[in-house]
Design a protein around this motif. Structure first.
Motif, PDB file in Angstrom:
ATOM      1  N   HIS A  82       0.863  -1.092  -0.163  1.00  0.00           N
ATOM      2  CA  HIS A  82      -0.007   0.103  -0.066  1.00  0.00           C
ATOM      3  C   HIS A  82       1.028   1.314   0.199  1.00  0.00           C
ATOM      4  O   HIS A  82       0.465   2.298  -0.603  1.00  0.00           O
ATOM      5  CB  HIS A  82      -1.068  -0.095   1.197  1.00  0.00           C
ATOM      6  CG  HIS A  82      -2.065   1.030   1.315  1.00  0.00           C
ATOM      7  ND1 HIS A  82      -2.927   1.259   0.494  1.00  0.00           N
ATOM      8  CD2 HIS A  82      -2.091   2.164   1.935  1.00  0.00           C
ATOM      9  CE1 HIS A  82      -3.772   2.195   0.589  1.00  0.00           C
ATOM     10  NE2 HIS A  82      -3.402   2.840   1.801  1.00  0.00           N
ATOM     11  N   THR A  91      -0.489   0.511   6.094  1.00  0.00           N
ATOM     12  CA  THR A  91      -1.865  -0.176   5.131  1.00  0.00           C
ATOM     13  C   THR A  91      -3.096   0.182   6.153  1.00  0.00           C
ATOM     14  O   THR A  91      -3.172   0.396   7.379  1.00  0.00           O
ATOM     15  CB  THR A  91      -1.604  -1.655   5.673  1.00  0.00           C
ATOM     16  OG1 THR A  91      -0.603  -2.222   4.889  1.00  0.00           O
ATOM     17  CG2 THR A  91      -2.993  -2.292   4.900  1.00  0.00           C
ATOM     18  N   LEU A 136      -6.971   0.178  -5.021  1.00  0.00           N
ATOM     19  CA  LEU A 136      -5.810  -0.554  -4.629  1.00  0.00           C
ATOM     20  C   LEU A 136      -5.747  -1.757  -5.441  1.00  0.00           C
ATOM     21  O   LEU A 136      -6.653  -2.526  -5.568  1.00  0.00           O
ATOM     22  CB  LEU A 136      -5.896  -0.978  -3.096  1.00  0.00           C
ATOM     23  CG  LEU A 136      -4.619  -1.705  -2.777  1.00  0.00           C
ATOM     24  CD1 LEU A 136      -3.390  -0.851  -2.827  1.00  0.00           C
ATOM     25  CD2 LEU A 136      -4.912  -2.050  -1.119  1.00  0.00           C
TER      26      LEU A 136
END
Length: 207
Positions: A25, A33, A123
């Motif tokens: 991430h 994250t 994502l």
């Protein structure tokens, strides 16, 4: 390859958490994250310390079960490869993400009569980047929002930056390709919209 897109439901809690646990991430800070907990709740407004990773994980599980986190999961052969956080704008204006990341956008006038679906982030698993996955997710969001009676889908891409960490809200060209236009702008962001025509029949399954 069989690509399938599904709406997030409480049944997806464990695989959602696993996807965030195992998908990079922030390359500069692996512990960063977010689990997308800042875009669905105003719980962060009163916090003086940002929650730990384990706390964020627990919050995500709770928010998915209660329906606060909303969005769409992309699968390839049964494995999650992408995520798009998209929620009703009017229900999220006081969440931490708006307050701390987009105060100038939040200050823009809001027409209470409009029903707007906001896109907050994408994502995508590393092996699937630059393969059109964000585009497929965005198309699905727009179709579902139209079917559910939304007037617009709205997004907030960064104007210019060399920091790839800032591209989690998508790219200007991606939105333009799918019919979005620049509705407003702040110092660093565009507010981009796509007008919809819905028939109030929500997509509840997958494609």
């Amino acid at each position: 390859m069989n690509i399938e897109i599904k709406k997030l439901t409480p049944a997806h809690v464990e695989e959602y958490i696993h996807f965030f646990d195992t998908t990079p991430h922030d390359d500069y800070n692996p512990d960063n994250t977010c689990y997308c907990v800042s875009w669905c709740s105003d719980d962060h407004r009163t916090m003086t310390v940002y929650p730990s990773r384990e706390e964020r994980k627990a919050m995500a599980a709770e928010y998915i079960k209660s329906g606060k986190i909303q969005g769409y999961l992309a699968y390839a052969d049964g494995k999650i490869i992408g995520w798009c956080n998209a929620n009703t704008k009017s229900e999220c204006l006081n969440c931490g993400g708006w307050l701390f990341s987009m105060p100038q956008v939040r200050a823009l006038p809001v027409d209470q009569k409009e029903k707007v679906k906001s896109i907050y982030c994408f994502l995508v698993a590393p092996d699937w980047k630059r393969k059109g996955m964000a585009k497929q997710l965005l198309q699905f969001v727009c179709e579902d929002a139209a079917n559910c009676g939304f007037d617009y889908v709205e997004a907030y891409p960064q104007k210019e930056t060399t920091d790839e960490r800032m591209f989690f809200m998508g790219f200007v060209d991606l939105y333009k390709e799918l019919g979005f236009y620049i509705y407003a702008e702040t110092e660093d962001k565009f507010v981009m919209r796509k007008q919809l025509k819905g028939n109030c029949l929500c997509i509840t399954g997958s494609r």
